[in-house]
Design a protein around this motif. Structure first.
Motif, PDB file in Angstrom:
ATOM      1  N   SER A  50      47.374  34.532 -10.337  1.00  0.00           N
ATOM      2  CA  SER A  50      46.753  34.208 -11.614  1.00  0.00           C
ATOM      3  C   SER A  50      45.352  33.645 -11.420  1.00  0.00           C
ATOM      4  N   ILE A  51      44.810  33.804 -10.216  1.00  0.00           N
ATOM      5  CA  ILE A  51      43.504  33.207  -9.920  1.00  0.00           C
ATOM      6  C   ILE A  51      42.421  33.771 -10.824  1.00  0.00           C
ATOM      7  N   ARG A  52      42.435  35.076 -11.009  1.00  0.00           N
ATOM      8  CA  ARG A  52      41.456  35.684 -11.928  1.00  0.00           C
ATOM      9  C   ARG A  52      42.185  36.524 -12.963  1.00  0.00           C
ATOM     10  N   GLU A  53      41.515  36.721 -14.091  1.00  0.00           N
ATOM     11  CA  GLU A  53      42.138  37.440 -15.190  1.00  0.00           C
ATOM     12  C   GLU A  53      42.539  38.855 -14.770  1.00  0.00           C
ATOM     13  N   THR A 165      37.241  22.757 -10.816  1.00  0.00           N
ATOM     14  CA  THR A 165      37.514  22.837 -12.252  1.00  0.00           C
ATOM     15  C   THR A 165      37.850  24.243 -12.738  1.00  0.00           C
ATOM     16  N   PHE A 166      37.476  25.267 -11.960  1.00  0.00           N
ATOM     17  CA  PHE A 166      37.729  26.652 -12.390  1.00  0.00           C
ATOM     18  C   PHE A 166      39.080  27.168 -11.938  1.00  0.00           C
ATOM     19  N   CYS A 167      39.760  26.428 -11.057  1.00  0.00           N
ATOM     20  CA  CYS A 167      40.837  27.017 -10.263  1.00  0.00           C
ATOM     21  C   CYS A 167      42.238  26.642 -10.750  1.00  0.00           C
ATOM     22  N   ILE A 168      43.091  27.654 -10.802  1.00  0.00           N
ATOM     23  CA  ILE A 168      44.455  27.446 -11.313  1.00  0.00           C
ATOM     24  C   ILE A 168      45.457  27.100 -10.198  1.00  0.00           C
ATOM     25  N   SER A 246      42.157  30.558   7.588  1.00  0.00           N
ATOM     26  CA  SER A 246      41.453  30.688   6.318  1.00  0.00           C
ATOM     27  C   SER A 246      42.252  29.927   5.256  1.00  0.00           C
ATOM     28  N   THR A 247      41.638  29.173   4.375  1.00  0.00           N
ATOM     29  CA  THR A 247      40.231  29.052   4.069  1.00  0.00           C
ATOM     30  C   THR A 247      39.708  27.683   4.473  1.00  0.00           C
ATOM     31  N   SER A 248      38.455  27.629   4.872  1.00  0.00           N
ATOM     32  CA  SER A 248      37.868  26.330   5.194  1.00  0.00           C
ATOM     33  C   SER A 248      37.092  25.823   3.990  1.00  0.00           C
ATOM     34  N   VAL A 275      31.324  29.095  -0.807  1.00  0.00           N
ATOM     35  CA  VAL A 275      30.291  28.175  -1.306  1.00  0.00           C
ATOM     36  C   VAL A 275      30.396  28.055  -2.819  1.00  0.00           C
ATOM     37  N   GLN A 276      30.779  29.117  -3.455  1.00  0.00           N
ATOM     38  CA  GLN A 276      30.955  29.234  -4.924  1.00  0.00           C
ATOM     39  C   GLN A 276      29.640  29.280  -5.684  1.00  0.00           C
ATOM     40  N   SER A 277      28.680  28.392  -5.345  1.00  0.00           N
ATOM     41  CA  SER A 277      27.374  28.440  -6.008  1.00  0.00           C
ATOM     42  C   SER A 277      26.337  27.759  -5.123  1.00  0.00           C
ATOM     43  N   ASN A 287      33.302  20.638  -9.588  1.00  0.00           N
ATOM     44  CA  ASN A 287      33.982  19.600  -8.808  1.00  0.00           C
ATOM     45  C   ASN A 287      34.167  20.004  -7.343  1.00  0.00           C
ATOM     46  N   ARG A 288      33.203  20.766  -6.819  1.00  0.00           N
ATOM     47  CA  ARG A 288      33.204  21.027  -5.374  1.00  0.00           C
ATOM     48  C   ARG A 288      32.580  19.769  -4.769  1.00  0.00           C
ATOM     49  N   LYS A 289      33.147  19.264  -3.679  1.00  0.00           N
ATOM     50  CA  LYS A 289      32.711  17.928  -3.264  1.00  0.00           C
ATOM     51  C   LYS A 289      31.641  17.956  -2.190  1.00  0.00           C
ATOM     52  N   ILE A 315      31.776  33.607  -3.738  1.00  0.00           N
ATOM     53  CA  ILE A 315      30.807  33.128  -4.737  1.00  0.00           C
ATOM     54  C   ILE A 315      31.315  33.507  -6.126  1.00  0.00           C
ATOM     55  N   ILE A 316      31.196  32.568  -7.048  1.00  0.00           N
ATOM     56  CA  ILE A 316      31.535  32.863  -8.444  1.00  0.00           C
ATOM     57  C   ILE A 316      30.230  32.934  -9.221  1.00  0.00           C
ATOM     58  N   SER A 317      30.023  34.025  -9.938  1.00  0.00           N
ATOM     59  CA  SER A 317      28.793  34.059 -10.739  1.00  0.00           C
ATOM     60  C   SER A 317      29.140  33.882 -12.209  1.00  0.00           C
ATOM     61  N   SER A 346      33.113  37.385 -10.873  1.00  0.00           N
ATOM     62  CA  SER A 346      32.473  36.796 -12.046  1.00  0.00           C
ATOM     63  C   SER A 346      33.493  35.834 -12.657  1.00  0.00           C
ATOM     64  N   TYR A 347      33.011  34.745 -13.170  1.00  0.00           N
ATOM     65  CA  TYR A 347      33.893  33.673 -13.619  1.00  0.00           C
ATOM     66  C   TYR A 347      34.812  34.135 -14.748  1.00  0.00           C
ATOM     67  N   SER A 348      36.116  33.879 -14.573  1.00  0.00           N
ATOM     68  CA  SER A 348      37.023  34.111 -15.703  1.00  0.00           C
ATOM     69  C   SER A 348      37.808  32.833 -15.965  1.00  0.00           C
ATOM     70  N   PRO A 349      37.721  32.319 -17.201  1.00  0.00           N
ATOM     71  CA  PRO A 349      38.373  31.049 -17.515  1.00  0.00           C
ATOM     72  C   PRO A 349      39.892  31.172 -17.388  1.00  0.00           C
ATOM     73  N   ARG A 350      40.507  30.194 -16.718  1.00  0.00           N
ATOM     74  CA  ARG A 350      41.957  30.224 -16.546  1.00  0.00           C
ATOM     75  C   ARG A 350      42.594  29.129 -17.366  1.00  0.00           C
ATOM     76  N   PRO A 351      43.465  29.489 -18.314  1.00  0.00           N
ATOM     77  CA  PRO A 351      44.109  28.493 -19.167  1.00  0.00           C
ATOM     78  C   PRO A 351      44.729  27.357 -18.364  1.00  0.00           C
TER      79      PRO A 351
HETATM   80  N1  SAH Z   1      40.953  27.463  -1.458  1.00  0.00           N
HETATM   81  C1  SAH Z   1      39.856  28.311  -1.489  1.00  0.00           C
HETATM   82  C2  SAH Z   1      39.840  29.256  -2.656  1.00  0.00           C
HETATM   83  C3  SAH Z   1      41.095  29.881  -3.206  1.00  0.00           C
HETATM   84  S1  SAH Z   1      40.877  30.925  -4.582  1.00  0.00           S
HETATM   85  C4  SAH Z   1      38.550  27.465  -1.441  1.00  0.00           C
HETATM   86  O1  SAH Z   1      38.499  26.464  -0.858  1.00  0.00           O
HETATM   87  O2  SAH Z   1      37.554  27.848  -1.984  1.00  0.00           O
HETATM   88  C5  SAH Z   1      39.909  32.260  -3.916  1.00  0.00           C
HETATM   89  C6  SAH Z   1      38.610  32.444  -4.610  1.00  0.00           C
HETATM   90  O3  SAH Z   1      38.797  32.922  -5.919  1.00  0.00           O
HETATM   91  C7  SAH Z   1      37.814  31.187  -4.803  1.00  0.00           C
HETATM   92  O4  SAH Z   1      37.123  30.804  -3.652  1.00  0.00           O
HETATM   93  C8  SAH Z   1      36.873  31.535  -5.928  1.00  0.00           C
HETATM   94  O5  SAH Z   1      35.668  32.092  -5.456  1.00  0.00           O
HETATM   95  C9  SAH Z   1      37.668  32.581  -6.705  1.00  0.00           C
HETATM   96  N2  SAH Z   1      38.133  32.043  -7.999  1.00  0.00           N
HETATM   97  C10 SAH Z   1      39.031  31.068  -8.202  1.00  0.00           C
HETATM   98  N3  SAH Z   1      39.166  30.831  -9.523  1.00  0.00           N
HETATM   99  C11 SAH Z   1      38.338  31.678 -10.171  1.00  0.00           C
HETATM  100  C12 SAH Z   1      38.026  31.906 -11.535  1.00  0.00           C
HETATM  101  N4  SAH Z   1      38.590  31.199 -12.515  1.00  0.00           N
HETATM  102  N5  SAH Z   1      37.117  32.872 -11.831  1.00  0.00           N
HETATM  103  C13 SAH Z   1      36.537  33.603 -10.850  1.00  0.00           C
HETATM  104  N6  SAH Z   1      36.780  33.415  -9.546  1.00  0.00           N
HETATM  105  C14 SAH Z   1      37.679  32.461  -9.197  1.00  0.00           C
END
Ligand code: SAH
Ligand code: F3S
Length: 451
Positions: A50-53, A165-168, A246-248, A275-277, A287-289, A315-317, A346-351
């Motif tokens: 369910s990570i991305r739509e 904050t983007f991650c389910i 994986s993953t670091s 890196v995400q961004s 909230n990447r630290k 990377i998430i754009s 590309s970013y997809s919002p996750r409920p």
């Molecule tokens: N634990 C890993 C990531 C797991 S999810 C870390 O430390 O980064 C795998 C990848 O999916 C993430 O790195 C992110 O780039 C992507 N991802 C996660 N949630 C997403 C979302 N809502 N929209 C788009 N991409 C997402």
């Protein structure tokens, strides 16, 4: 029992594949039989993501197809793994799925199946928040289906405490926990004995692996194993096994880990470092630290300590509030690092996530798409540039199989996790070959055997 043939399909990441191997082991131990194809199966397990739509949409489409199979044949469908509450509610309403099993309840899959076959619902299951499945010797689905495999995944941590904050993931897989180091070493040794030549240690965040055990209560002694120690132990115990991980998460990676990687030949010289961004504003909203500067410093450390190391990214754009300047910050960061390869989304919002609840998904779709394309095009250029560095070099390649494009070629990877193909001669799957690189694309090194 009459209905005991099962079939598993994967819709997600490496962790899902590893979960399918655990589930297969559990079911085989309960007398179930793994089917080579869907037609022979009565129990169909869809290992969800369910990570991305997009992954959820693929699952929905698949279930529409399976609905027709259900009409002609007695089959029971279970969704297992990383599914969201929303997707569960969606399928419950449509009555298309017989049972749902979350990641911490795989041991109870046989009960879910028995109950479904009897036309009942299995409701009393417990979610074990500390489950690691460390005691389960998993069964590789592909090998079981007669495809020779010499590489394997092994989960060493489950769940995640990071709350990007983007991650389910923290919602679907729960809090982080680490497996007992003894069980990890035992499992790797078993793999090696069974002909495996490479293992990839998996976790959402492998670098935060931590095992603390009270050794002697009276003297207050503790056995502490962190990720660097685990890598060191494994590398020494199974010196002929290639080790990847994986993953670091950049936030948790330490010099101690880098030094252990550089010390052992059998620890592969590749780091997946999402890196995400490249924008500090966006990193904070995610909230990447770490900051952009800290990330760049870490990349420098990697290059200093392990000069031959390859680096890949996620990377998430188009994340919430990303403007053109933020996007350019990402482009500049990519230009500065010139990654070997990467995964771009590309970013997809996750409920349920913070971003879904509190931030606005305010980058228009066409801009998200345009920025993503720019990032993908740039990465292709960088990948090609990095591949060129290998021209004329001799690479040690672990042969994994025939090249998909040409069965006269072997396919394998070097320590940097780059794909190498070369004309078949002598050797076999599982052998190491020394290959001189003659040509490259942005994704593949093409070479000839050195004899
Ligand atoms: N634990 C890993 C990531 C797991 S999810 C870390 O430390 O980064 C795998 C990848 O999916 C993430 O790195 C992110 O780039 C992507 N991802 C996660 N949630 C997403 C979302 N809502 N929209 C788009 N991409 C997402
Ligand atoms: Fe997800 Fe961040 Fe953990 S991307 S898996 S919450 S490290």
């Amino acid at each position: 029992m009459k209905y005991k043939n099962f079939y598993i399909e994967n819709y997600g990441c490496q962790m899902n594949i590893s979960d399918s191997d655990i589930i297969t082991s559990i079911l085989l131990n309960h007398g179930f039989i793994l089917s080579e194809n869907l037609d022979k199966a009565n129990i169909i397990l869809l290992n969800a993501c369910s990570i991305r739509e997009k992954a959820e949409l693929t699952l929905k489409k698949r279930l529409e197809q399976l609905k027709f199979c259900k009409k002609n044949k007695k089959i029971w469908i279970g969704i297992i793994g990383c599914f969201s509450k929303e997707i569960k509610n969606f399928f419950c309403k449509k009555k298309m799925v017989d049972f749902f099993v979350p990641p911490d309840s795989y041991r109870e899959i046989p009960n879910f199946i028995y109950y479904s076959i009897m036309g009942m619902q299995y409701l009393s299951y417990i979610k074990k928040r500390n489950e690691t499945y460390a005691d389960i010797s998993f069964v590789n689905v592909k090998t079981k289906q007669n495809n020779k495999k010499i590489t394997s995944f092994l989960s060493i941590t489950r769940g995640c405490n990071n709350m990007c904050t983007f991650c389910i993931v923290p919602f679907t897989r729960g809090r982080e926990r680490s497996s007992d180091p003894d069980s990890i070493i035992k499992e790797c040794k078993r793999l090696y004995k069974n002909g495996y030549k490479e293992v990839t240690l998996l976790g959402q965040n492998v670098d935060s692996y931590l095992w603390i055990e009270e050794k002697n209560m009276n003297q207050n002694q503790k056995n502490v194993v962190d990720f660097s120690k685990l890598l060191d132990l494994l590398a020494k115990e199974i010196p002929m096994m290639r080790i990847r991980f994986s993953t670091s998460n950049p936030h948790d990676m330490s010099n101690k880990v880098l030094e252990v990687i550089s010390k052992h030949k059998n620890i592969c010289k590749h780091i997946h470092l999402p890196v995400q961004s490249g924008s500090n504003k966006i990193l904070k909203l995610m909230n990447r630290k770490y900051t952009r500067e800290e990330y760049l410093f870490l990349v420098q450390q990697i290059k200093n300590i392990i000069p031959e190391c390859s680096i890949s990214h996620d990377i998430i754009s188009g994340f919430c509030n990303e403007n053109e300047q933020d996007h350019q910050d990402t482009i500049n960061l990519m230009n500065e690092i010139k990654y070997n390869y990467g995964y771009m989304f590309s970013y997809s919002p996750r409920p349920g996530t913070y971003a879904y609840r509190k931030l606005k998904d305010n980058v228009p779709q066409h801009i998200k798409k345009k920025r993503l394309q720019e990032i993908i095009d740039l990465q292709r250029k960088h990948s090609f540039y990095r591949m060129q560095e290998y021209l004329g070099r001799v690479e040690e390649v672990l042969i994994e199989g025939e090249s998909k494009k040409n069965n006269q070629y072997w396919y394998g990877r070097n320590t940097q996790n780059l794909i190498v193909v070369f004309p078949k001669k002598f050797f076999n799957i599982g052998d190491y070959a020394y290959v001189k690189i003659k040509n490259t694309t942005s994704a593949t090194l093409i070479g000839e055997l050195c004899i």
